[in-house]
Scaffold this motif. Structure first.
Motif, short mmCIF file in Angstrom:
data_model
loop_
_atom_site.label_atom_id
_atom_site.label_comp_id
_atom_site.label_asym_id
_atom_site.label_seq_id
_atom_site.Cartn_x
_atom_site.Cartn_y
_atom_site.Cartn_z
N SER A 1 8.79 -5.62 -6.97
CA SER A 1 7.23 -5.85 -7.17
C SER A 1 6.05 -4.60 -7.31
N VAL A 2 6.68 -4.28 -6.72
CA VAL A 2 5.91 -2.29 -6.62
C VAL A 2 5.96 -1.26 -8.16
N ALA A 3 6.98 -1.52 -9.00
CA ALA A 3 7.16 -1.33 -9.78
C ALA A 3 6.09 -2.30 -10.88
N ALA A 4 5.74 -3.25 -10.87
CA ALA A 4 5.06 -4.34 -11.47
C ALA A 4 3.70 -3.54 -11.57
N PHE A 5 3.17 -3.73 -10.83
CA PHE A 5 1.86 -3.03 -10.59
C PHE A 5 1.90 -1.41 -11.11
N LEU A 6 2.62 -0.99 -10.84
CA LEU A 6 2.42 0.43 -11.67
C LEU A 6 2.48 0.46 -13.03
N SER A 7 3.30 -0.17 -13.84
CA SER A 7 3.21 -1.07 -15.01
C SER A 7 1.77 -1.68 -15.21
N ALA A 8 0.95 -1.69 -14.81
CA ALA A 8 -0.21 -2.64 -14.40
C ALA A 8 -0.86 -2.07 -14.66
N GLY A 9 -1.23 0.07 -14.12
CA GLY A 9 -1.73 0.67 -14.43
C GLY A 9 -1.79 1.01 -12.52
N PHE A 10 -1.88 0.77 -11.59
CA PHE A 10 -2.16 0.75 -10.62
C PHE A 10 -1.23 1.94 -10.00
N ARG A 11 -1.53 2.39 -8.96
CA ARG A 11 -0.85 3.44 -8.24
C ARG A 11 -0.09 3.23 -6.79
N GLU B 1 -0.99 4.04 -2.86
CA GLU B 1 -1.57 5.16 -2.05
C GLU B 1 -1.12 5.56 -0.67
N ALA B 2 -0.32 4.01 -0.37
CA ALA B 2 -0.38 3.90 0.75
C ALA B 2 1.13 3.14 1.73
N GLU B 3 1.87 3.94 2.56
CA GLU B 3 2.32 2.55 3.19
C GLU B 3 1.23 2.31 4.26
N ILE B 4 1.17 1.15 4.81
CA ILE B 4 -0.38 0.08 5.55
C ILE B 4 0.91 -0.71 6.14
N ASP B 5 0.68 -1.21 7.39
CA ASP B 5 1.40 -1.89 8.21
C ASP B 5 0.37 -3.07 8.67
N LEU B 6 0.73 -3.91 8.00
CA LEU B 6 0.18 -5.54 8.12
C LEU B 6 0.98 -6.56 8.63
N GLY C 1 3.75 -8.78 9.74
CA GLY C 1 4.80 -9.36 9.53
C GLY C 1 5.45 -8.79 7.90
N LYS C 2 4.31 -7.08 7.52
CA LYS C 2 5.37 -6.81 6.70
C LYS C 2 4.90 -5.11 7.03
N GLN C 3 5.47 -4.24 6.15
CA GLN C 3 5.25 -3.09 5.54
C GLN C 3 4.98 -3.03 4.30
N ALA C 4 3.11 -2.72 3.55
CA ALA C 4 3.55 -3.08 2.62
C ALA C 4 2.58 -1.82 2.09
N ALA C 5 2.73 -2.16 0.74
CA ALA C 5 3.00 -0.82 -0.37
C ALA C 5 1.11 -1.02 -0.88
N LEU C 6 -0.55 0.00 -0.47
CA LEU C 6 -1.30 -0.56 -1.25
C LEU C 6 -1.67 -0.21 -2.25
N MET C 7 -1.45 -0.57 -3.58
CA MET C 7 -1.87 -0.25 -4.40
C MET C 7 -2.90 -0.53 -4.91
N ILE C 8 -3.60 0.42 -5.63
CA ILE C 8 -4.98 0.58 -5.90
C ILE C 8 -4.61 0.79 -7.73
N ARG C 9 -5.40 0.18 -8.55
CA ARG C 9 -6.04 0.12 -9.87
C ARG C 9 -7.58 1.18 -9.88
N ASP C 10 -7.45 2.49 -10.00
CA ASP C 10 -8.66 3.00 -9.77
C ASP C 10 -9.80 2.87 -10.90
N ARG C 11 -11.34 2.67 -11.21
CA ARG C 11 -12.01 2.50 -12.39
C ARG C 11 -11.79 4.24 -13.10
#
Length: 264
Positions: free
Chosen positions: A229-239, A241-246, A248-258
């Motif tokens: 899933s993280v790779a899918a966002f990367l291929s869509a132009g997201f990067r 950013e960080a690991e965040i605690d949400l 129920g899960k440890q999440a990958a914060l994915m960002i697409r910057d202008r």
């Protein structure tokens, strides 16, 4: 939340959300048990009961900014999604159309009751569960807009475009004003496994940046353990950013910057 399309992109570098899986996509990430779990921008609860609607906008904010725009029939917090229009993408002409509850509920409900989807979105229980989920956004204060994704004239996906900076997600990362979050479900089995996921994620992220000039970035929060899933966002132009605690899960914060959209 939806499972997955078989491939995350339209060409080399495309990855299955789960190897060998051709189920529907959910780009909200997985819950703590490894199943697709509630996303931060969801109006349903997290595992601990945290809810988008619990983050109430101050009355002063609503009176100054929201109510005047609503009085003039304007989409207040997401820059008039209904006016964004059809847009060309590598996979066809695509448009986000806000959900009309009386017209679109049967379709969205059918997608949510798909056995491949139901365990993840958790909206297939009570008969009115899907309706309540949609109505909470439609009748809400404008922070989240449920939409159908219409590809070449055919509704084929469900999206939630939401103000991440006004969402519980903002409690878990250094949000910037107008950060915009996206969730995606590819609904029909015929549209899965065609490599639509990454192409549409990129297209919608770019559409948000084009139509929301105050928004400098689009965010998402897939489960950190879900490498495809993280790779899918990367291929869509997201990067990443960080690991965040949400909840129920440890999440990958994915960002697409202008500022980086021309490079990624």
């Amino acid at each position: 939340m939806p499972p997955t399309d078989a491939s995350a992109g339209t060409g080399p570098g495309s990855v299955p959300l789960h190897p060998g899986d051709t189920g529907p996509w959910d780009f909200r990430g997985t819950g703590g048990d490894g199943a697709w779990g509630k996303g931060a921008g969801d109006t349903s609860s997290f595992g601990d009961g945290e809810d988008t609607l619990d983050l109430r906008l101050p009355d002063e904010f609503i009176a100054r900014f929201v109510e005047p725009r609503l009085a003039h029939g304007l989409d207040d917090l997401l820059d008039q999604i209904p006016t964004w229009g059809p847009n060309p993408t590598p996979v066809g002409m695509f448009q986000l159309v806000p959900v009309r509850l009386e017209h679109d509920l049967p379709l969205v409900r059918r997608w949510m009751h798909d056995p491949a989807v139901a365990p993840f979105w958790e909206l297939a229980g009570a008969h009115n569960q899907t309706e309540s989920h949609l109505r909470a956004q439609i009748d809400g204060d404008g922070r989240s807009t449920p939409c159908l994704g219409v590809l070449d004239g055919t509704p084929m996906s469900y999206w939630e475009i939401y103000r991440a900076d006004l969402d519980p997600l903002a409690r878990h990362y250094p949000a910037r004003p107008h950060d915009t979050g996206i969730h995606l479900l590819i609904g029909g089995a015929a549209d899965r496994g065609r490599g639509l996921g990454s192409a549409l994620l990129r297209a919608v992220a770019d559409l948000v940046l084009d139509r929301r000039p105050a928004c400098s970035r689009v965010v998402a929060e897939p489960d950190l353990r879900n490498t495809p899933s993280v790779a899918a966002f990367l291929s869509a132009g997201f990067r990443f950013e960080a690991e965040i605690d949400l909840p129920g899960k440890q999440a990958a914060l994915m960002i697409r910057d202008r500022v980086l959209r021309g490079l990624m």
